[in-house]
Design an enzyme around this catalytic site. Structure first.
Site, mmCIF file in Angstrom:
data_model
loop_
_atom_site.group_PDB
_atom_site.id
_atom_site.type_symbol
_atom_site.label_atom_id
_atom_site.label_comp_id
_atom_site.label_asym_id
_atom_site.label_seq_id
_atom_site.Cartn_x
_atom_site.Cartn_y
_atom_site.Cartn_z
ATOM 1 N N LYS A 1 1.055 1.456 -3.327
ATOM 2 C CA LYS A 1 1.445 2.823 -3.717
ATOM 3 C C LYS A 1 1.193 3.083 -5.189
ATOM 4 C CE LYS A 1 4.408 4.475 -0.128
ATOM 5 N NZ LYS A 1 5.718 4.935 0.300
ATOM 6 N N LYS B 1 -3.842 0.445 8.054
ATOM 7 C CA LYS B 1 -2.726 0.879 8.894
ATOM 8 C C LYS B 1 -2.754 2.403 9.097
ATOM 9 C CE LYS B 1 1.348 1.648 6.724
ATOM 10 N NZ LYS B 1 2.680 1.564 6.161
ATOM 11 N N LYS C 1 1.071 8.196 7.690
ATOM 12 C CA LYS C 1 1.240 9.648 7.599
ATOM 13 C C LYS C 1 0.793 10.182 6.251
ATOM 14 C CE LYS C 1 6.047 8.463 7.013
ATOM 15 N NZ LYS C 1 7.172 8.106 7.812
#
Ligand code: TYM
Length: 334
Positions: free
Chosen positions: A117, A199, A202
């Site tokens: 992130k 992966k 969203k």
């Protein structure tokens, strides 16, 4: 919901950061539902976690309510489980602060999700993003959790919670229960439809990379048709994270068939047939959820009753643990 002291406790949570993907559904939520019959289940919308990435306030507010409605639609039953919104239960932030003081900088620096992130949101590498796993450890440890149903991407965070719990217990005696991750055999990692090595997420900027639980039948088929398959004509599960493997996994997860059965079914049928079959089972699985969602999202009054009552119960349970921790550390009682 009554908390039965003879049953094991289950805790899990999801971030209300937009839609719920097929990955969230197959890797986590679908597995939560049967657990409600056997365990004391506590589920949460981890909204405090979500603000580690900048949110538009109106969108965020809407996403929290939508995700709550979606979970009810998937079968989280407020009569059987405690299903609350994390920011409504202040003990989570309190314990997180204390656990920060028992967690090493080096441990948090090694977290894969933090590395991922902080490279994706390089303009906003905030302290919350770094301390995210200690808040998650608090969520888990406040409820004497035995089992945590999650997808494989959360395993490292659960490991950290175990390490911090062990360290705290080593200093103060048996305060925290040692939690175990409960990772499904099939579906623990549903991959992106556009890049099967990544992966399904969203937060992917490409809408074709994931299926949302609220996608129409048409959109599901369109997205699955775009999955890259190789030129080999025989349909086979390779085990090396290909688009076909991902399709077969999704199919098996929903139908309950094993990989061999799926291979037998599709072997000579061609990729078009495989994609259409997967689209049909996905759409069929999501249809009842979508129709329940339409009802719940209109009934904000009912949802408010559910999450307020759940927060009251979660506060009652977790305040026992936070008082115990405060007293062990040596704070003067209020
Ligand atoms: P989140 O919101 O990213 O995901 C929610 C759940 O969905 C699973 N999942 C997947 N499973 C299979 N394939 C995928 N592609 C996929 N993508 C997501 C995740 O493993 C997770 O189980 N930090 C957590 C939320 C959280 C939490 C907790 C979880 C906060 N506190 C305490 C367990 C216990 C998260 O961001 O999940």
């Amino acid at each position: 919901m009554t908390f039965d002291k003879d049953k094991k406790n289950v805790f899990s949570a999801i971030q209300p950061s937009g839609t719920i993907t097929l990955g969230n559904y197959l890797g986590a939520i679908k597995n939560w539902i049967p657990l409600q019959e056997k365990y004391n289940c506590i589920f949460s919308l981890a909204d405090l976690h979500t603000i580690t990435v900048r949110q538009d306030p109106k969108e965020f507010h809407k996403n929290i309510l939508q995700t709550y409605a979606l979970f009810l639609s998937c079968g989280v039953d407020p009569k059987k489980s405690i299903f609350f919104i994390q920011s409504h239960v202040h003990t989570h932030a309190e314990l997180a602060w204390i656990l920060n003081c028992y967690t090493q900088f080096g441990e948090l620096s090694r977290m894969t999700q933090f590395k991922d992130k902080s490279s994706r949101y390089s303009e906003n590498i905030n302290v919350g993003l770094f301390c995210y796993p200690t808040l998650m450890a608090s969520d888990i440890l406040l409820y004497k959790t035995h089992l945590i149903p999650v997808g494989i991407d959360q395993k490292q965070h659960v490991e950290l919670a175990r390490n911090v719990a062990g360290r705290f217990n080593g200093i103060y005696g048996e305060v925290f229960t040692m939690p175990e991750p409960l990772i499904p055999k099939v579906g623990a990692k549903i991959m992106s439809l556009q890049d099967p090595k990544k992966k399904m997420s969203k937060s992917d900027s490409n809408r074709n990379a994931y299926i949302s639980v609220l996608d129409s039948e048409e959109d599901i088929l369109k997205k699955l048709r775009k999955v890259v398959t190789d030129s080999n004509s025989e349909i086979k599960y390779s085990g090396s994270m290909t688009g076909v493997d991902n399709l077969i996994n999704i199919y098996c997860c929903i139908t309950g068939k094993n990989v061999n059965e799926a291979e037998d079914e599709f072997r000579d049928k061609g990729y078009k047939y495989l994609k259409e079959s997967v689209a049909a089972v996905v759409a069929n699985e999501l249809k009842p959820i979508q129709s329940k969602f339409d009802d719940y999202i209109k009934d904000l009054g009912y949802m408010e009753k559910c999450y307020k009552e759940a927060a009251r119960q979660a506060n009652d349970i977790s305040k026992e643990m936070i008082s115990r921790v405060f007293s062990k550390v040596g704070f003067v009682p209020k």
